[in-house]
Design a protein around this motif. Sequence first.
Motif, PDB file in Angstrom:
ATOM      1  N   GLU A 212      42.889  34.711 -26.760  1.00 24.05           N
ATOM      2  CA  GLU A 212      41.942  35.797 -26.513  1.00 24.05           C
ATOM      3  C   GLU A 212      41.297  35.699 -25.140  1.00 24.05           C
ATOM      4  OE1 GLU A 212      41.932  33.718 -29.002  1.00 24.05           O
ATOM      5  OE2 GLU A 212      42.104  34.803 -30.908  1.00 24.05           O
ATOM      6  N   GLU A 213      41.293  34.511 -24.538  1.00 26.14           N
ATOM      7  CA  GLU A 213      40.599  34.342 -23.270  1.00 26.14           C
ATOM      8  C   GLU A 213      41.534  34.218 -22.073  1.00 26.14           C
ATOM      9  OE1 GLU A 213      38.134  31.084 -24.539  1.00 26.14           O
ATOM     10  OE2 GLU A 213      36.431  32.400 -24.873  1.00 26.14           O
TER      11      GLU A 213
ATOM     12  N   SER B   6      35.895  29.885  -9.338  1.00 31.77           N
ATOM     13  CA  SER B   6      36.334  31.034 -10.132  1.00 31.77           C
ATOM     14  C   SER B   6      35.949  30.817 -11.585  1.00 31.77           C
ATOM     15  CB  SER B   6      37.854  31.210 -10.028  1.00 31.77           C
ATOM     16  OG  SER B   6      38.247  31.414  -8.698  1.00 31.77           O
ATOM     17  N   ALA B   7      35.570  31.900 -12.260  1.00 33.70           N
ATOM     18  CA  ALA B   7      35.167  31.799 -13.657  1.00 33.70           C
ATOM     19  C   ALA B   7      35.463  33.116 -14.357  1.00 33.70           C
ATOM     20  CB  ALA B   7      33.686  31.463 -13.769  1.00 33.70           C
ATOM     21  N   ILE B   8      35.599  33.065 -15.664  1.00 35.09           N
ATOM     22  CA  ILE B   8      35.742  34.278 -16.475  1.00 35.09           C
ATOM     23  C   ILE B   8      34.716  34.234 -17.596  1.00 35.09           C
ATOM     24  CG2 ILE B   8      38.204  34.550 -16.002  1.00 35.09           C
ATOM     25  CD1 ILE B   8      38.739  33.446 -18.848  1.00 35.09           C
ATOM     26  N   GLU B   9      34.355  35.418 -18.100  1.00 37.46           N
ATOM     27  CA  GLU B   9      33.467  35.484 -19.250  1.00 37.46           C
ATOM     28  C   GLU B   9      34.246  35.120 -20.507  1.00 37.46           C
ATOM     29  OE1 GLU B   9      31.530  39.231 -19.578  1.00 37.46           O
ATOM     30  OE2 GLU B   9      31.103  39.359 -17.429  1.00 37.46           O
ATOM     31  N   ARG B  10      33.564  34.532 -21.451  1.00 33.22           N
ATOM     32  CA  ARG B  10      34.198  34.184 -22.724  1.00 33.22           C
ATOM     33  C   ARG B  10      34.417  35.448 -23.549  1.00 33.22           C
ATOM     34  NH1 ARG B  10      33.485  28.348 -23.474  1.00 33.22           N
ATOM     35  NH2 ARG B  10      34.570  28.603 -25.440  1.00 33.22           N
ATOM     36  N   ALA B  11      35.471  35.430 -24.355  1.00 34.13           N
ATOM     37  CA  ALA B  11      35.796  36.596 -25.172  1.00 34.13           C
ATOM     38  C   ALA B  11      34.698  36.898 -26.187  1.00 34.13           C
ATOM     39  CB  ALA B  11      37.129  36.364 -25.899  1.00 34.13           C
TER      40      ALA B  11
ATOM     41  N   VAL C 213      42.387  36.139   0.033  1.00 40.84           N
ATOM     42  CA  VAL C 213      43.109  35.933  -1.224  1.00 40.84           C
ATOM     43  C   VAL C 213      42.457  34.760  -1.926  1.00 40.84           C
ATOM     44  CG1 VAL C 213      45.292  35.311  -2.298  1.00 40.84           C
ATOM     45  CG2 VAL C 213      45.294  36.820  -0.321  1.00 40.84           C
ATOM     46  N   LEU C 214      42.047  34.977  -3.151  1.00 40.58           N
ATOM     47  CA  LEU C 214      41.402  33.921  -3.932  1.00 40.58           C
ATOM     48  C   LEU C 214      42.454  33.036  -4.590  1.00 40.58           C
ATOM     49  CD1 LEU C 214      38.620  36.048  -5.658  1.00 40.58           C
ATOM     50  CD2 LEU C 214      38.427  34.663  -3.589  1.00 40.58           C
ATOM     51  N   PRO C 215      42.150  31.775  -4.812  1.00 41.28           N
ATOM     52  CA  PRO C 215      43.154  30.875  -5.393  1.00 41.28           C
ATOM     53  C   PRO C 215      43.604  31.308  -6.777  1.00 41.28           C
ATOM     54  CG  PRO C 215      40.990  29.832  -5.317  1.00 41.28           C
ATOM     55  CD  PRO C 215      40.896  31.077  -4.497  1.00 41.28           C
ATOM     56  N   ALA C 216      42.697  31.842  -7.591  1.00 40.01           N
ATOM     57  CA  ALA C 216      43.099  32.283  -8.926  1.00 40.01           C
ATOM     58  C   ALA C 216      44.104  33.422  -8.852  1.00 40.01           C
ATOM     59  CB  ALA C 216      41.873  32.711  -9.728  1.00 40.01           C
TER      60      ALA C 216
ATOM     61  N   VAL D 155      34.847  28.084 -16.250  1.00 40.57           N
ATOM     62  CA  VAL D 155      35.269  27.837 -14.874  1.00 40.57           C
ATOM     63  C   VAL D 155      36.771  27.586 -14.851  1.00 40.57           C
ATOM     64  CG1 VAL D 155      34.997  26.340 -12.865  1.00 40.57           C
ATOM     65  CG2 VAL D 155      33.003  26.941 -14.260  1.00 40.57           C
ATOM     66  N   LEU D 156      37.460  28.229 -13.931  1.00 46.94           N
ATOM     67  CA  LEU D 156      38.907  28.109 -13.812  1.00 46.94           C
ATOM     68  C   LEU D 156      39.283  27.047 -12.785  1.00 46.94           C
ATOM     69  CD1 LEU D 156      39.912  31.888 -13.644  1.00 46.94           C
ATOM     70  CD2 LEU D 156      39.746  30.446 -15.681  1.00 46.94           C
ATOM     71  N   ALA D 157      40.392  26.400 -13.013  1.00 42.15           N
ATOM     72  CA  ALA D 157      41.003  25.506 -12.038  1.00 42.15           C
ATOM     73  C   ALA D 157      42.467  25.903 -11.929  1.00 42.15           C
ATOM     74  CB  ALA D 157      40.871  24.050 -12.469  1.00 42.15           C
TER      75      ALA D 157
END
Length: 477
Positions: free
Chosen positions: A413-414, A65-70, A17-20, A77-79
């Motif tokens: 949007e993100e 963890s990271a997401i692509e920008r809209a 299980v990932l923290p995000a 990068v997520l925290a």
Amino acid sequence: LGRFGVAWSQEGRLGWVLPAEVMTRGMLGEEGSPELDAGSVDALLERRLGAPCQGCAHVRFETVSAIERAKGGPALVLARGRLPRVAPEAIDVAELTRHLQLGADYLARAVDADGRYAYIYDALNAKIDVRDYSIIRHAGATGALFEAFEELHEARWLTAGERALDHLARALAPAPFREGNDSGAIYLPDEDSPFGAIGGTGLALVAFTKHATVTRDPKYLPTMRAMGLFLVHQLSPSGHFEPYFPPSATPEPVDDVLYYPGEAMLGLLRLYGIDRDPRWLEAVTRAARYRLGITYDSERDRHRDYWFCLTMTELVRETGDASFLPRLAEIAEGTMREQDDDEAEMNERAQSFDALLRANPTGVALEAYAAMIALQRHLGHLGHLGGRALDEVALTTFGRRAASLIVREQFDEENSYFVKDPAAALGGIHGNPWGTAVRIDDNQHALMGLIGLRRTLRDPHYGEPKSPLGVVPLDTH
């Protein structure tokens, strides 16, 4: 939880299980402090393990963890499963405008054809929860829509706000007083209680008076005057507000509610701005002077009496009575001190969800900062307290910091990347930083704070003696 995942290891297989995912899968609950749903975590671990756990070994591992920008560009990068905080210095008029538009659009979309709001929206699962509908929060959200319209002039916000106001008008009820001038009074009853709270009628007045200000339409003036009669009736000669009105029964003795007197006072003061009847101003002044001398349940309550704070900033402008300034300075200093402490804890516990600040109380504090900036411009000073200068520079600095925390809790949007229907959630502000439920008053308080700060940043003269603000008397002839 913000950086470390958890895994089960068994016979060369791994379940993880990932923290995000702890936040994006709703494993922390919505009420109180975040509580990990161990059953959901175990089920996901076992599903990924591919077999029932038979004496599995627990493993803790570090992740990024990271997401692509809209709209393209470097990944974010997520925290703690969330986007990073916007730098306070980046909170400018343009940034506030973007978030204000998103938030007001959300509130306007939430008003149905009958004028009721989608009271709580579960963004994770795209479901509307209408249990325990609060007509008091309905009134507050409607006032926020009119404030947003006044600021950015989007017609759809006014249209939605008027549907909600019509619903509010239909919810008002006659108060069967027979004492002299109080006959004909009306009040806002609670849908889930036999007793009408003075705070509800106060916030209804705030909404009606702002509508009259932005439209210049006097059609609700008799309604507003009748609500004023109710609040004056609830006020004792000493200045104490009876918090509840029993229409058909005598309630048990109840404690005062922290915010109700301030909401009632602000409603009456805004009514005086529309309708220059000296009864309204006298009642507010009497109640405000009484409140200066009360004993609060806690020191925190004392400096978080924000509706009273808003009333005092406007009462000082109206009357020139400087006796309220020490109390305003105390609220400003206490709020700044608490914000420093909260942000320090948030930074020290960088991976903890329960150290994050909620948008709702932060929004109310921001609205108070903005009101005090306007008053400071009007007077030229607010003074010092606790060794801290309570000037425009300090208040704006803290206001930007508060705004940067609020906007992080808004689905844009993100950061709506994980919800079931991003378009429906867009602009909603969730009250719990570890949850995804959007309640209308979370949006209301956040919007009012963002509007207040935007006004002070876009207009360096906002609040000065010749600057119009608040409500404007109606021409009733």
